[in-house]
Scaffold this motif. Structure first.
Motif, PDB file in Angstrom:
ATOM      1  N   GLU A  23     -20.280   6.783  23.163  1.00  0.00           N
ATOM      2  CA  GLU A  23     -19.529   6.020  22.529  1.00  0.00           C
ATOM      3  C   GLU A  23     -19.136   4.753  23.336  1.00  0.00           C
ATOM      4  O   GLU A  23     -18.829   3.637  22.820  1.00  0.00           O
ATOM      5  N   GLU A  24     -19.019   4.755  24.542  1.00  0.00           N
ATOM      6  CA  GLU A  24     -18.803   3.719  25.285  1.00  0.00           C
ATOM      7  C   GLU A  24     -19.225   3.932  26.937  1.00  0.00           C
ATOM      8  O   GLU A  24     -19.272   4.737  27.296  1.00  0.00           O
ATOM      9  N   LEU A  50     -22.488   4.273  19.750  1.00  0.00           N
ATOM     10  CA  LEU A  50     -21.863   3.372  20.757  1.00  0.00           C
ATOM     11  C   LEU A  50     -21.238   2.319  20.145  1.00  0.00           C
ATOM     12  O   LEU A  50     -21.563   1.816  19.465  1.00  0.00           O
ATOM     13  N   LYS A  51     -19.826   2.401  20.557  1.00  0.00           N
ATOM     14  CA  LYS A  51     -19.097   1.174  20.296  1.00  0.00           C
ATOM     15  C   LYS A  51     -18.673   0.181  21.189  1.00  0.00           C
ATOM     16  O   LYS A  51     -18.303  -1.013  20.803  1.00  0.00           O
ATOM     17  N   ALA A  71     -32.694  -3.979  21.158  1.00  0.00           N
ATOM     18  CA  ALA A  71     -32.267  -2.521  21.223  1.00  0.00           C
ATOM     19  C   ALA A  71     -31.128  -2.231  20.587  1.00  0.00           C
ATOM     20  O   ALA A  71     -30.632  -1.223  20.046  1.00  0.00           O
ATOM     21  N   LEU A  72     -30.042  -3.148  20.916  1.00  0.00           N
ATOM     22  CA  LEU A  72     -29.005  -2.927  20.382  1.00  0.00           C
ATOM     23  C   LEU A  72     -28.500  -2.970  18.790  1.00  0.00           C
ATOM     24  O   LEU A  72     -27.655  -2.609  18.426  1.00  0.00           O
ATOM     25  N   GLN A  79     -18.730  -2.479  18.393  1.00  0.00           N
ATOM     26  CA  GLN A  79     -17.707  -3.390  18.048  1.00  0.00           C
ATOM     27  C   GLN A  79     -17.458  -4.178  19.323  1.00  0.00           C
ATOM     28  O   GLN A  79     -16.986  -5.181  19.077  1.00  0.00           O
ATOM     29  N   GLU A  80     -18.028  -3.950  20.585  1.00  0.00           N
ATOM     30  CA  GLU A  80     -17.738  -4.763  21.705  1.00  0.00           C
ATOM     31  C   GLU A  80     -18.908  -4.919  22.699  1.00  0.00           C
ATOM     32  O   GLU A  80     -19.223  -3.843  23.315  1.00  0.00           O
ATOM     33  N   LEU A  81     -19.193  -5.902  22.909  1.00  0.00           N
ATOM     34  CA  LEU A  81     -20.201  -6.183  23.807  1.00  0.00           C
ATOM     35  C   LEU A  81     -19.837  -7.218  25.028  1.00  0.00           C
ATOM     36  O   LEU A  81     -19.214  -8.217  24.622  1.00  0.00           O
TER      37      LEU A  81
END
Length: 82
Positions: A23-24, A50-51, A71-72, A79-81
């Motif tokens: 997830e992170e 994945l968040k 890929a993303l 939610q956050e990159l």
């Protein structure tokens, strides 16, 4: 980055292959170059939950960035990159 450091990064990414519920992840400062981004890009479609992902201070050129961005798109919960 020396060859042994590059191999360490690739080894750590390879060890994450079985982690399907990611997830992170903080990869800040890993200084991944093309090979690291290639390997990460193969993992991202597996990490559908994945968040958050932090990739700052990595060596990502335009071509690797395009691969990574593609890929993303499989990370629907992102939610956050960074």
């Amino acid at each position: 980055m020396g060859q042994s450091e590059a191999n360490s990064v690739l080894g750590l990414l390879a060890a994450m292959e079985g982690l399907t519920r990611m997830e992170e992840i903080e990869l800040e400062g890993w200084r991944m170059a093309d090979r690291g981004i290639e390997q990460l890009s193969r993992l991202l479609p597996i990490w559908t939950e994945l968040k958050k992902i932090s990739l700052s201070k990595n060596l990502i050129d335009d071509q690797s960035g395009d691969t990574l961005l593609e890929a993303l798109t499989s990370c629907r919960h992102l939610q956050e990159l960074q």
